[in-house]
Write a protein that holds these residues in place. Structure first.
Motif, mmCIF file in Angstrom:
data_model
loop_
_atom_site.group_PDB
_atom_site.id
_atom_site.type_symbol
_atom_site.label_atom_id
_atom_site.label_comp_id
_atom_site.label_asym_id
_atom_site.label_seq_id
_atom_site.Cartn_x
_atom_site.Cartn_y
_atom_site.Cartn_z
ATOM 1 N N UNK A 220 0.843 -1.200 0.000
ATOM 2 C CA UNK A 220 0.000 0.000 0.000
ATOM 3 C C UNK A 220 0.881 1.255 0.000
ATOM 4 N N UNK A 221 0.248 2.379 -0.378
ATOM 5 C CA UNK A 221 0.909 3.671 -0.209
ATOM 6 C C UNK A 221 -0.125 4.674 0.281
ATOM 7 N N UNK A 222 0.341 5.701 0.985
ATOM 8 C CA UNK A 222 -0.554 6.728 1.523
ATOM 9 C C UNK A 222 0.259 7.981 1.800
ATOM 10 N N UNK A 223 -0.434 9.080 2.150
ATOM 11 C CA UNK A 223 0.251 10.312 2.516
ATOM 12 C C UNK A 223 0.159 10.505 4.014
ATOM 13 N N UNK A 224 1.285 10.849 4.611
ATOM 14 C CA UNK A 224 1.316 11.058 6.062
ATOM 15 C C UNK A 224 2.343 12.147 6.387
ATOM 16 N N UNK A 225 1.863 13.189 7.060
ATOM 17 C CA UNK A 225 2.715 14.316 7.433
ATOM 18 C C UNK A 225 3.455 14.898 6.228
ATOM 19 N N UNK A 226 2.705 15.014 5.105
ATOM 20 C CA UNK A 226 3.246 15.668 3.919
ATOM 21 C C UNK A 226 4.144 14.795 3.070
ATOM 22 N N UNK A 227 4.362 13.544 3.437
ATOM 23 C CA UNK A 227 5.235 12.663 2.647
ATOM 24 C C UNK A 227 4.515 11.358 2.331
ATOM 25 N N UNK A 228 4.977 10.738 1.248
ATOM 26 C CA UNK A 228 4.381 9.458 0.867
ATOM 27 C C UNK A 228 5.010 8.324 1.677
ATOM 28 N N UNK A 229 4.145 7.465 2.155
ATOM 29 C CA UNK A 229 4.597 6.279 2.896
ATOM 30 C C UNK A 229 4.302 5.053 2.039
ATOM 31 N N UNK A 230 5.314 4.223 1.822
ATOM 32 C CA UNK A 230 5.145 2.960 1.113
ATOM 33 C C UNK A 230 5.393 1.808 2.082
ATOM 34 N N UNK A 231 4.462 0.838 2.084
ATOM 35 C CA UNK A 231 4.628 -0.384 2.895
ATOM 36 C C UNK A 231 4.360 -1.572 1.982
ATOM 37 N N UNK A 232 5.367 -2.426 1.805
ATOM 38 C CA UNK A 232 5.132 -3.555 0.907
ATOM 39 C C UNK A 232 6.312 -4.506 0.818
ATOM 40 N N UNK A 233 6.195 -5.438 -0.112
ATOM 41 C CA UNK A 233 7.242 -6.440 -0.280
ATOM 42 C C UNK A 233 8.363 -5.943 -1.181
ATOM 43 N N UNK A 234 9.330 -6.807 -1.404
ATOM 44 C CA UNK A 234 10.501 -6.414 -2.186
ATOM 45 C C UNK A 234 10.116 -5.972 -3.596
ATOM 46 N N UNK A 235 9.101 -6.671 -4.185
ATOM 47 C CA UNK A 235 8.691 -6.338 -5.546
ATOM 48 C C UNK A 235 8.184 -4.919 -5.678
ATOM 49 N N UNK A 236 7.518 -4.391 -4.630
ATOM 50 C CA UNK A 236 7.000 -3.028 -4.673
ATOM 51 C C UNK A 236 8.122 -2.026 -4.911
ATOM 52 N N UNK A 237 9.255 -2.220 -4.228
ATOM 53 C CA UNK A 237 10.348 -1.245 -4.318
ATOM 54 C C UNK A 237 11.259 -1.510 -5.519
ATOM 55 N N UNK A 238 11.618 -2.754 -5.746
ATOM 56 C CA UNK A 238 12.583 -3.057 -6.809
ATOM 57 C C UNK A 238 11.955 -3.021 -8.191
ATOM 58 N N UNK A 239 10.681 -3.408 -8.314
ATOM 59 C CA UNK A 239 10.063 -3.483 -9.638
ATOM 60 C C UNK A 239 9.146 -2.291 -9.914
ATOM 61 N N UNK A 240 8.219 -1.992 -8.983
ATOM 62 C CA UNK A 240 7.278 -0.897 -9.236
ATOM 63 C C UNK A 240 7.929 0.476 -9.095
ATOM 64 N N UNK A 241 8.768 0.628 -8.059
ATOM 65 C CA UNK A 241 9.376 1.937 -7.793
ATOM 66 C C UNK A 241 10.809 2.044 -8.310
ATOM 67 N N UNK A 242 11.371 0.914 -8.767
ATOM 68 C CA UNK A 242 12.761 0.876 -9.261
ATOM 69 C C UNK A 242 13.733 1.470 -8.250
ATOM 70 N N UNK A 243 13.552 1.074 -6.984
ATOM 71 C CA UNK A 243 14.400 1.559 -5.894
ATOM 72 C C UNK A 243 15.245 0.398 -5.370
ATOM 73 N N UNK A 244 16.533 0.644 -5.190
ATOM 74 C CA UNK A 244 17.413 -0.398 -4.646
ATOM 75 C C UNK A 244 17.234 -0.475 -3.130
ATOM 76 N N UNK A 245 17.091 -1.670 -2.640
ATOM 77 C CA UNK A 245 16.950 -1.883 -1.195
ATOM 78 C C UNK A 245 18.343 -2.050 -0.594
ATOM 79 N N UNK A 246 18.656 -1.296 0.465
ATOM 80 C CA UNK A 246 19.978 -1.411 1.083
ATOM 81 C C UNK A 246 20.288 -2.857 1.484
ATOM 82 N N UNK A 247 21.573 -3.214 1.394
ATOM 83 C CA UNK A 247 22.002 -4.581 1.687
ATOM 84 C C UNK A 247 21.611 -5.016 3.099
ATOM 85 N N UNK A 248 21.733 -4.068 4.035
ATOM 86 C CA UNK A 248 21.402 -4.390 5.428
ATOM 87 C C UNK A 248 19.933 -4.772 5.572
ATOM 88 N N UNK A 249 19.043 -4.027 4.864
ATOM 89 C CA UNK A 249 17.615 -4.340 4.912
ATOM 90 C C UNK A 249 17.306 -5.658 4.202
#
Length: 668
Positions: A429-458
């Motif tokens: 899911x995604x939503x707006x909170x305190x003026x910023x977008x919040x994303x909560x989801x699985x790895x596919x949400x960030x790596x495929x939909x948002x094209x964001x690299x997940x830090x190695x530690x995470x």
């Protein structure tokens, strides 16, 4: 169940060929016992008078004839009824023997035979009624009336007139009159009459009472059953089942049907009797003509034949298994375990493997927030607050678990709600909170939909959580990763101990069947001690798994919720439903229903089954052993009618009272 009912007779058929012994009459329900006592008294008087000098023989004969009448009334009634249906049973053999004794002029022995036989029947009836009363107590628990609120008025009406949606008032310490959902009031309810739970269960009002509960059961903390007992507070209950469809009504119906479902041992004894009784009649006919080949009178041959009739009557054999099954079923029902007849009662004790559905059986069935892993300098409170703000807007089952867990950890602190919630199917899911977008989801949400690299530690933390069986979700606020939260359907608190108990009582294999991936399955299995974990299964795959298990093991049980596990239950030797109270499908599908949602009842049920099986074997040895002794003893004149009937009736009472020990069965 389709594959298990082919050898069961209907209730009507069962009663047609079995002794009902419900012999009422001029003296009420105890008429048979009173007739038997009168028979004994008249026999005693006649016998004493026969030793008083000067008393005419016809005086004693009159008393013997009276003893014949009272001792033989119900025996003749049973015999005539059986012969009219084309059968020959124990009563017929006994009646023939008594008539034969009278023909020989042995009125005293004939009267003794009928007196002891009728007394044995009456005492057997009394003993078996103890088991039946344990079951009949269910019917007594059913309330007769209910107090219904109509606007500002309250009216007491018969429970049969209750309609769906009626509001019932239940006063403190009174019996709940309908299956329903609590809409007002909080109280502790004693559910022992239905589920066998020893501790009262707290009940609370449901949040949305307008929901239609015909297809969906309310949560257990809001649901109540007819026949259970309210605690110290007033409850208002919305009726969700008519009285004829209530859990108690269905339970009574199913328990009453259990006597019609014969066990393998009972089927064996029935088959044995079918051939044994005609064989005995044939032997008796031959013995009638023994005087033609050996040096004795016809009277002596006739007397021996009558004695063999008594000795060979399989009364103890006929009652040995039904009495044990009835007692076992009654004892199980008292503990909240519904056993549908003798077949599952016997099969349960012979299990070598038990297959469990995972969700709701071995686990709580409700996801819980289990892990909170902040990223770098982020605090746990910040991660939880952002997550809670978003998930409050979602109606996803995992969201409810997160909200409950996060609220518990954060306390009563108010959280500013998010806005503009948007579900991303299969991702998060995604939503707006305190003026910023919040994303909560699985790895596919960030790596495929948002094209964001997940830090190695995470990534490392994510893999670790998933390997432990958690459903892990990454949380990101704007361009900053806040961390990971993990949700998991946790094992039941006592699951590990129960699995250990099952191993200790000899269950070799315990297999968990689940639709979850194999990694999650392996983790749960390791935590609670399951021997095998089979993951990634669809409902049809579970059926195949049970068929495979039945090829590998002797007898297999399937334990599930009775709904999506119904096909697999049908293929198992014994289908066992968890939390069957309130679940129509579970009650219909399973051979054995654990009425409370309590896995601890399973080791008890298996132990009770084994005890029942042991008592059935003891009874068979006693009944067959006595018959094997008495037949040659009477054939060779070592025992007469009097001794034969004493031993015969004694063995009948021994097997009945041996079976009644099950009513007091307790696990150590």
């Amino acid at each position: 169940m389709e594959n298990k009912t082919n050898e069961h007779t209907s209730s009507d058929q069962h009663k047609e060929y079995e002794h009902d012994h419900e012999h009422g009459g001029v003296f009420g329900p105890n008429t048979e016992l009173i007739f038997s006592v009168l028979s004994g008294v008249l026999l005693g008087i006649g016998f004493i008078l026969s030793f008083i000098g000067g008393t005419p023989e016809w005086v004693s004969l009159v008393f013997y004839i009276g003893a014949y009448f009272f001792g033989g009334y119900y025996t003749a009634k049973e015999a005539i009824g059986t012969v009219a249906k084309g059968g020959f049973e124990i009563d017929f053999l006994m009646l023939l023997a008594a008539i034969g004794a009278a023909i020989l002029g042995e009125w005293a022995e004939g009267a003794l035979l009928l007196f002891l036989f009728s007394l044995g029947h009456a005492l057997e009836h009394f003993a078996l009624n103890k088991a039946r009363k344990s079951i009949a107590a269910l019917t007594d628990m059913a309330p007769k009336t209910a107090i219904v609120r109509k606007g500002d008025q309250q009216k007491e009406i018969p429970v049969e007139e209750l309609q769906l949606g009626d509001i019932v008032i239940v006063k403190p310490n009174s019996t709940i009159s309908a299956d329903g959902v609590v809409i007002k009031g909080k109280s502790s309810v004693n559910q022992a009459p239905i589920t066998g739970e020893s501790i009262p269960v707290d009940k609370y009002p449901i949040e949305n009472a307008s929901i239609d509960f015909q297809d969906k059961m309310p949560p257990s903390e809001n649901r109540v059953f007819s026949g259970t007992i309210n605690g110290s507070n007033v409850l208002e209950i919305k009726v969700i089942k008519e009285s004829k469809d209530s859990t108690l009504a269905r339970l009574i119906k199913l328990v009453n049907e259990t006597e019609a479902q014969k066990s393998p041992t009972q089927l064996f004894t029935d088959k044995f009797e079918k051939y044994f009784v005609p064989s005995v009649l044939g032997l008796v006919v031959l013995l009638l003509f023994a005087f033609l080949v050996i040096d004795e009178t016809f009277s002596e041959s006739f007397y021996r034949a009558m004695a063999v009739l008594v000795a060979a009557s399989p009364c103890a054999l006929a009652i040995s298994t039904p009495s044990a099954v009835l007692s076992g079923v009654a004892r199980a029902a008292r503990a909240g375990v519904l056993v549908k007849g003798g077949s599952p009662l016997e099969d349960l004790g012979e299990l070598t493997a038990v297959a469990f559905d995972k969700t709701g059986t071995l686990t709580e069935g409700k996801p819980k927030l289990t892990e909170v892993v902040p990223y770098q300098n982020v605090k746990s409170e910040e991660l939880l607050t952002a997550t809670l703000a978003v998930e409050k807007l979602s109606d996803h089952p995992l969201a409810a678990a997160i909200v409950t867990g996060a609220t518990k950890r954060l306390g009563e602190n108010s959280v500013e709600e998010a806005s503009a919630l948007e579900a991303i199917t299969g991702r998060g899911v995604k939503a707006k909170w305190k003026g910023e977008e919040i994303y909560i989801g699985n790895r596919g949400l960030f790596e495929e939909d948002l094209s964001v690299s997940i830090p190695k530690e995470l990534t490392s933390a994510l893999e670790k959580l998933e390997s432990n069986g958690n459903t892990a979700m990454i949380v990101r606020k704007g361009n900053t990763f806040l961390g990971i939260i993990g949700v998991m359907d946790t094992p039941r608190k006592n699951a590990k101990d129960i699995i250990t108990n099952l191993k200790n009582i000899g269950i070799k294999r315990m297999i968990m069947l689940t639709g979850d991936n194999q990694r999650v399955a392996d983790n749960v299995a390791k935590e609670i001690g399951i021997t095998d974990a089979w993951g990634g299964l669809l409902p049809e795959d579970k059926v195949n798994a049970i068929e495979k298990l039945r090829q590998q093991e002797n007898k297999v049980a399937m334990v599930g919720d009775g709904v999506n596990d119904a096909p697999a239950m049908t293929k198992s030797t014994v289908g066992i439903a968890m939390g069957a109270a309130g679940s129509d499908v579970a009650l219909e599908t399973a051979d054995i229903a654990l009425m409370a949602d309590n896995l601890e009842d399973l080791p008890f049920a298996i132990a009770l089954s084994r005890k029942s099986k042991g008592i059935i074997k003891q009874n068979l040895w006693v009944s067959l052993g006595v018959t094997a002794f008495l037949i040659p003893a009477t054939v060779f004149n070592f025992a007469g009618i009097g001794l034969a009937v004493l031993i015969h009736e004694g063995s009948t009472l021994i097997v009945v009272f041996n079976a009644l020990r099950l009513l007091a069965y307790r696990t150590r």
